[in-house]
Design a protein around this motif. Structure first.
Motif, PDB file in Angstrom:
ATOM      1  N   THR A 299       0.845  -1.189   0.000  1.00 48.40           N
ATOM      2  CA  THR A 299       0.000   0.000   0.000  1.00 48.40           C
ATOM      3  C   THR A 299       0.883   1.243   0.000  1.00 48.40           C
ATOM      4  O   THR A 299       1.612   1.485   0.969  1.00 48.40           O
ATOM      5  CB  THR A 299      -0.908   0.022   1.237  1.00 48.40           C
ATOM      6  OG1 THR A 299      -1.643  -1.196   1.302  1.00 48.40           O
ATOM      7  CG2 THR A 299      -1.875   1.202   1.169  1.00 48.40           C
ATOM      8  N   PRO A 300       0.869   2.037  -1.056  1.00 45.95           N
ATOM      9  CA  PRO A 300       1.725   3.224  -1.120  1.00 45.95           C
ATOM     10  C   PRO A 300       1.485   4.173   0.063  1.00 45.95           C
ATOM     11  O   PRO A 300       0.347   4.370   0.499  1.00 45.95           O
ATOM     12  CB  PRO A 300       1.313   3.886  -2.440  1.00 45.95           C
ATOM     13  CG  PRO A 300       0.778   2.767  -3.270  1.00 45.95           C
ATOM     14  CD  PRO A 300       0.084   1.851  -2.293  1.00 45.95           C
ATOM     15  N   GLY A 301       2.576   4.693   0.595  1.00 45.41           N
ATOM     16  CA  GLY A 301       2.491   5.676   1.662  1.00 45.41           C
ATOM     17  C   GLY A 301       2.237   5.123   3.046  1.00 45.41           C
ATOM     18  O   GLY A 301       1.952   5.885   3.976  1.00 45.41           O
ATOM     19  N   THR A 302       2.360   3.778   3.216  1.00 44.65           N
ATOM     20  CA  THR A 302       2.095   3.173   4.511  1.00 44.65           C
ATOM     21  C   THR A 302       3.289   2.359   4.980  1.00 44.65           C
ATOM     22  O   THR A 302       4.330   2.301   4.322  1.00 44.65           O
ATOM     23  CB  THR A 302       0.863   2.257   4.453  1.00 44.65           C
ATOM     24  OG1 THR A 302       1.181   1.093   3.665  1.00 44.65           O
ATOM     25  CG2 THR A 302      -0.328   2.981   3.823  1.00 44.65           C
ATOM     26  N   TRP A 303       3.111   1.665   6.101  1.00 42.60           N
ATOM     27  CA  TRP A 303       4.167   0.862   6.712  1.00 42.60           C
ATOM     28  C   TRP A 303       4.548  -0.348   5.869  1.00 42.60           C
ATOM     29  O   TRP A 303       5.607  -0.932   6.095  1.00 42.60           O
ATOM     30  CB  TRP A 303       3.728   0.382   8.099  1.00 42.60           C
ATOM     31  CG  TRP A 303       2.489  -0.456   8.054  1.00 42.60           C
ATOM     32  CD1 TRP A 303       1.201  -0.011   8.010  1.00 42.60           C
ATOM     33  CD2 TRP A 303       2.420  -1.878   8.024  1.00 42.60           C
ATOM     34  NE1 TRP A 303       0.330  -1.066   7.953  1.00 42.60           N
ATOM     35  CE2 TRP A 303       1.045  -2.229   7.969  1.00 42.60           C
ATOM     36  CE3 TRP A 303       3.373  -2.898   8.058  1.00 42.60           C
ATOM     37  CZ2 TRP A 303       0.609  -3.542   7.932  1.00 42.60           C
ATOM     38  CZ3 TRP A 303       2.942  -4.210   8.021  1.00 42.60           C
ATOM     39  CH2 TRP A 303       1.585  -4.522   7.956  1.00 42.60           C
ATOM     40  N   ASP A 304       3.712  -0.736   4.901  1.00 44.57           N
ATOM     41  CA  ASP A 304       4.060  -1.878   4.043  1.00 44.57           C
ATOM     42  C   ASP A 304       4.196  -1.459   2.577  1.00 44.57           C
ATOM     43  O   ASP A 304       3.940  -2.251   1.675  1.00 44.57           O
ATOM     44  CB  ASP A 304       3.045  -3.014   4.195  1.00 44.57           C
ATOM     45  CG  ASP A 304       1.644  -2.645   3.716  1.00 44.57           C
ATOM     46  OD1 ASP A 304       1.417  -1.480   3.351  1.00 44.57           O
ATOM     47  OD2 ASP A 304       0.772  -3.535   3.716  1.00 44.57           O
ATOM     48  N   GLU A 305       4.650  -0.242   2.347  1.00 46.58           N
ATOM     49  CA  GLU A 305       4.720   0.258   0.964  1.00 46.58           C
ATOM     50  C   GLU A 305       5.858  -0.376   0.163  1.00 46.58           C
ATOM     51  O   GLU A 305       5.848  -0.336  -1.073  1.00 46.58           O
ATOM     52  CB  GLU A 305       4.894   1.771   0.958  1.00 46.58           C
ATOM     53  CG  GLU A 305       6.222   2.253   1.525  1.00 46.58           C
ATOM     54  CD  GLU A 305       6.344   3.768   1.509  1.00 46.58           C
ATOM     55  OE1 GLU A 305       5.384   4.419   1.051  1.00 46.58           O
ATOM     56  OE2 GLU A 305       7.392   4.285   1.943  1.00 46.58           O
ATOM     57  N   GLY A 306       6.847  -0.981   0.844  1.00 51.21           N
ATOM     58  CA  GLY A 306       7.976  -1.570   0.133  1.00 51.21           C
ATOM     59  C   GLY A 306       7.701  -2.960  -0.385  1.00 51.21           C
ATOM     60  O   GLY A 306       8.055  -3.304  -1.513  1.00 51.21           O
ATOM     61  N   LEU A 307       7.055  -3.771   0.456  1.00 51.14           N
ATOM     62  CA  LEU A 307       6.702  -5.136   0.056  1.00 51.14           C
ATOM     63  C   LEU A 307       5.722  -5.696   1.059  1.00 51.14           C
ATOM     64  O   LEU A 307       5.603  -5.225   2.192  1.00 51.14           O
ATOM     65  CB  LEU A 307       7.936  -6.033  -0.059  1.00 51.14           C
ATOM     66  CG  LEU A 307       8.763  -6.319   1.204  1.00 51.14           C
ATOM     67  CD1 LEU A 307       8.198  -7.472   2.053  1.00 51.14           C
ATOM     68  CD2 LEU A 307      10.200  -6.654   0.832  1.00 51.14           C
ATOM     69  N   VAL A 308       4.993  -6.733   0.629  1.00 53.12           N
ATOM     70  CA  VAL A 308       4.200  -7.561   1.529  1.00 53.12           C
ATOM     71  C   VAL A 308       4.659  -9.001   1.350  1.00 53.12           C
ATOM     72  O   VAL A 308       5.135  -9.387   0.284  1.00 53.12           O
ATOM     73  CB  VAL A 308       2.692  -7.438   1.256  1.00 53.12           C
ATOM     74  CG1 VAL A 308       2.172  -6.080   1.677  1.00 53.12           C
ATOM     75  CG2 VAL A 308       2.373  -7.690  -0.216  1.00 53.12           C
TER      76      VAL A 308
END
Length: 320
Positions: free
Chosen positions: A203-212
């Protein structure tokens, strides 16, 4: 007890880190002398068993086994239960997840050869003697491709097998970068969804924006949801990585679509061990069990030590 028969609803928790973490550390001059982390978890004969990743200074990972009567204090076996044997895993057997179906344990892990990571499968009836089936996804499948836009590389990690079939097929959920699914009728041969059609993205702009990335095998609720613990990453202060733990849900009636996900992590780096290590600022979950009256979630701390968080239904609840 199957996790599907325990108390569960989405989101699962809240979880509290155990006050005496870490529960396992590297030791001695052995194969697990440098780093110990990222465990699978399962309950067998009223004990919690951890299948954990560890290595010495050579950073070639093996998988060890530890047992506990209370979920907190573990006794380790001296030798690993799985070690690299083949070219595709020559630099490590990494990051296990385990599901028991009937009398067989299905272990997914990452085979790493120093350049390519591939999702692999092994099975056992006793957790010590393993039959390896090698990489289970086709060459050229890259779980980062939907994010990078690049094609041609082979890269896959992190797979969990749902323990109950849906309409005659078993489902494997996998992926680092984005998350995908595959199906099988025999639990050995898997057919993945298209590489350009992940079911869950950062999710762009959040704590998981790099990868899930997939965490632990799913918990099935009474209303038909499968709850997955997951991992997410972003760039932290100074450009370093920051890994936190989240959750998402899939309906059994529609097993190829995520219908809900947590917008905030349920676990994040806070302690010294979680902020300092081989890869600093990491909480990374791979194991979840229902044991006696509580949920126990097992996670790695900065790729160096191993910890547990617990959730006791009825003690706490998420605020609406």
């Amino acid at each position: 007890m199957s996790t599907s028969s325990a108390q569960s609803s989405f989101p699962l928790g809240p979880f509290r880190p155990y006050e005496r973490n870490p529960i396992l550390r590297p030791r001695g001059n052995s194969w697990e002398s440098a780093n110990l982390y990222n465990p699978a978890a399962i309950v067998v004969d009223d004990q919690v068993l951890l299948l954990y990743r560890a290595h010495a200074e050579d950073v070639v990972s093996h998988i060890g086994l530890a047992r506990s009567d209370d979920g907190h204090t573990f006794v380790r076996e001296e030798s690993p239960i799985m070690s690299p044997e083949h070219d595709y895993e020559s630099k490590g057997c990494e990051d296990p997840r385990v599901t028991r179906i009937g009398g067989t344990y299905y272990l997914t892990y990452t085979g790493y050869d120093g350049h390519t990571a591939q999702l692999c499968l092994a099975i056992s009836t006793d957790l010590h003697n393993w039959t390896k089936f090698g990489p289970i996804l086709p060459a050229g499948y890259d779980t980062f491709a939907p994010l990078s836009g690049e094609q041609g590389r082979t890269w896959s990690k992190a797979g969990v097998i749902a323990p109950e079939p849906i309409d005659g097929r078993y489902y494997l959920y996998f992926g680092e970068g984005a998350i995908f699914y595959a199906t099988s009728t025999d639990l050995i041969t898997w057919s993945p969804c298209p590489n350009d059609a992940p079911i869950h993205r950062p999710t762009p702009g959040t704590w998981d924006e790099g990868l899930v990335e997939i965490g632990a095998p799913p918990v099935t609720t009474d209303d038909g949801l499968m709850i997955f613990l997951s991992n997410g990453a972003c760039r932290g202060d100074g450009g370093g990585v920051d890994y936190r733990c989240g959750q998402f849900a899939i309906a059994r009636s529609e097993p190829d679509a995520v219908i809900a996900s947590m917008t905030k992590p349920w676990l994040r780096p806070q302690t010294y061990e979680e902020r300092h290590g081989l890869v600093s600022n990491v909480t990374f979950v791979e194991g979840l069990v229902w044991f006696r009256d509580r949920w126990l979630a097992y996670y790695g701390q900065s790729d160096t030590t191993l910890a547990v968080a617990e959730y006791v239904p009825g003690r706490d609840s998420y605020r609406a």
